[in-house]
Design an enzyme around this catalytic site. Sequence first.
Site, PDB file in Angstrom:
ATOM      1  N   LYS A 297       0.821  -1.212   0.000  1.00  0.00           N
ATOM      2  CA  LYS A 297       0.000   0.000   0.000  1.00  0.00           C
ATOM      3  C   LYS A 297       0.855   1.263   0.000  1.00  0.00           C
ATOM      4  O   LYS A 297       0.638   2.176  -0.819  1.00  0.00           O
ATOM      5  CB  LYS A 297      -0.911  -0.008   1.236  1.00  0.00           C
ATOM      6  N   THR A 298       1.821   1.345   0.905  1.00  0.00           N
ATOM      7  CA  THR A 298       2.640   2.554   1.011  1.00  0.00           C
ATOM      8  C   THR A 298       3.442   2.784  -0.262  1.00  0.00           C
ATOM      9  O   THR A 298       3.570   3.922  -0.735  1.00  0.00           O
ATOM     10  CB  THR A 298       3.581   2.458   2.224  1.00  0.00           C
TER      11      THR A 298
ATOM     12  N   GLN B 197      -9.716  -4.540   7.756  1.00  0.00           N
ATOM     13  CA  GLN B 197      -8.834  -4.105   8.836  1.00  0.00           C
ATOM     14  C   GLN B 197      -9.409  -2.928   9.609  1.00  0.00           C
ATOM     15  O   GLN B 197      -8.678  -2.188  10.269  1.00  0.00           O
ATOM     16  CB  GLN B 197      -7.451  -3.749   8.281  1.00  0.00           C
TER      17      GLN B 197
ATOM     18  N   ARG C  17      -0.151 -10.475  10.258  1.00  0.00           N
ATOM     19  CA  ARG C  17       1.140  -9.895  10.668  1.00  0.00           C
ATOM     20  C   ARG C  17       2.260 -10.904  10.452  1.00  0.00           C
ATOM     21  O   ARG C  17       3.439 -10.527  10.419  1.00  0.00           O
ATOM     22  CB  ARG C  17       1.134  -9.506  12.157  1.00  0.00           C
TER      23      ARG C  17
ATOM     24  N   ASP D 149      -5.164   7.935   3.556  1.00  0.00           N
ATOM     25  CA  ASP D 149      -4.715   6.601   3.966  1.00  0.00           C
ATOM     26  C   ASP D 149      -5.622   6.071   5.078  1.00  0.00           C
ATOM     27  O   ASP D 149      -6.248   6.837   5.811  1.00  0.00           O
ATOM     28  CB  ASP D 149      -3.269   6.685   4.452  1.00  0.00           C
ATOM     29  N   GLU D 150      -5.698   4.745   5.200  1.00  0.00           N
ATOM     30  CA  GLU D 150      -6.494   4.081   6.249  1.00  0.00           C
ATOM     31  C   GLU D 150      -7.930   4.632   6.261  1.00  0.00           C
ATOM     32  O   GLU D 150      -8.467   4.981   7.313  1.00  0.00           O
ATOM     33  CB  GLU D 150      -5.833   4.272   7.624  1.00  0.00           C
TER      34      GLU D 150
END
Length: 744
Positions: A32-33, A248, A599, A217-218
């Site tokens: 994503k980043t 998420q 994770r 973002d998010e």
Amino acid sequence: MDYLKNLNDKQREAVLCTEGPLLIIAGAGSGKTTTMTRRIAYLIGEKGVDPYNILAVTFTNKAANEMRERIESLVENTQGMWVMTFHAACLRILRRFIDRLGYGKDFTIYDTTDQKAVIRECLTDSELSDKLFPAASVLAAISNWKNQAIPPAQAELEAASLREKNLAELYRRYTDKLRKYNALDFDDLLIKAVELLEQDPEVLEIYSDRFRYIMIDEYQDTNEIQYRMVNLLAGAHGNICAVGDEDQCIYQWRGATIRNILEFEEDFPGARIIKLEQNYRSCGNILGGANSVIRHNTERKGKTLWTSKEEGEKIRIYKAATDRDEAFHVAREIHKMKDQGYSYSDIAVLYRTHSMSRGFEESFSRQDIPYRVIGGTRFYDRKEVKDLLCYMRLIQNPNDNISFRRVINEPKRGIGDKSLEKLDVLAGLTDVSIFEVLEKGDGLDALSGKAEVNARQFVNMIRKFSEERNIRKISEIYDDLLRESGYMQSLEAQNTIEAAGRIENLMEFKSVIYDFEDQDPDGTYEEFLEKIALLTDVDNRDDSEDAVSLMTLHSAKGLEFAVVFMPGMEEGSFPGSRAFDSPEELEEERRLCYVGMTRAKEILYMSGAAQRLIFGKVDNYRVESRFLDEVAEDFAQKYESDNKPAGQNRSFGGERFTSDRIYDLEKQMMNVVPKGRKPAAKESSTIPAAAGEFSGGERVKHKKYGEGMVVGVKKEGRDEMITIIFDEFGTKVFDASIVKLKKL
């Protein structure tokens, strides 16, 4: 520069889509980043967009700094670009234009301590008791209203009870005082910025014209106020790119609204949707298991993460006999990972609540495994636990001035800094401890009114417990100390999530005491404190040190580890019991499980225990978390404490363990009876139920509540009470003589 280099097809498509509304559904570990920073760099370096016209908003300073650094490494000129958190962006706007709302531009930002002081003034003005309306509780209610964009007038209008009316009045007074003091709290930074944009067309035009390209973002974590801000700024040009993952969304309890991402196309007609589904983090079995769990949610757009990596090892689902066995198992497996070449920093233990860290901290300390607690202090260094330890140390040694200073005003006794200064002077003149000055009466003369009375009570309490410490059980003294000191009452009066967490830690500390008493019935008060001192005398390690990470699942979002342990996977713990009656909360718990599972890069352990010591009480019939049951069998391997293949039934408590080694190891503290073993009469409190002779571990069906599991049948006076955890309705207790149940 080739801004598309090393991107996959979907990432490249997202970078090239620069005009109009775009929603990027970015699965866990999908780059994503990288996609966001390449898209911004492409706008500047290839499309010729002025950095001044770009706004990129995220939720943490760390994420913003990382994004900014990556962009600066890709393009030379980034001057004027805003890459920052929501609160930082709002603060910039307010510093320039807040005078249009009647505030001075030199406004102050209040922290929590300042806010509580204002609340106390409001309580005085309203003639309301701070015991009935603790400042922390009032602030929690006000923040909740603010996150939902409910102003004071609306809160007063909608108040249904007298307490709600009083809280709404305090909200109004609090708001008025902040304006009078030319101050804003943290929530106000967002609220006032949106208010400014909505009420002043000129200000809105300035910023909506400036920010022609907006990236959020998010996006799944945005609340109502942030949603309104984004819509206002993007209204002129419509070039908004929202990046997020509905799977998420784990902060709805903090005001996040999952509807924002689910209904993006309705808010921005013609929006393009791009899904990043290739995962670069986890092996195939971990992704398959995570996908099989999250598919049970209904509030999602739907996607399936995949990877070009190998399938890797299957998810290891471990059925522990007890919580101690679970902690020992984790420590043992960490040693194996270390032998296989992993470093300690490659490993993380992710739990649902901070109180679970205690067992792992003790186990790791005993087995020389370095660790650090992330997102919270070490268990024995947490304020409430440290406070009670200081009380207990003062009982052992009244001359301990350090412990005295810490607890004399915890909870408040009216003995402030000036009073302590007087006591210090007297103690210095007579060369004795502060406690002794008070005990002799000299120090009491230096106090007055309520402070004198409270100090006298404090001295008598400490002296009494000091005389009793070697003739009473430690757990009995601890219970009385919590009550007589007023510490527990003070926390209960706050009625906040933070206070509830502190109480939970104090109850977990009680489990430590019970554990000590069970293991060493002849152990003394002093020996207990020595044991704790040895456990806490471990230096905190910095992030660069090779140490296992201990943290909550919420704290782990955005991180990744080669090896992940997820313990405490039992009904009532994870998912929490509050989720049983709320489909929305249950789905959020499942999303949290999904976040934890994703994770892990290479190896994932998930575990639960048949028996757990919770808040000083042994629960013998822990039920396996439904999330473990939802992990598809193709991706998981289940095994028990003796490393034999596990059965597939859902209940830990329903299937007793057959390992003689585990039974003998734990029999001192367990009431669990393995199949084939006859318990002594004194070990079992379970008796035949009058209605069909039901016993713990059996599956039953109730006409109203459906299917569930019997977790206990106990004698209470002349009555026999049967306790059942139902799959959909949680725990219920019935009179066994009249309840109608069907065995399954």
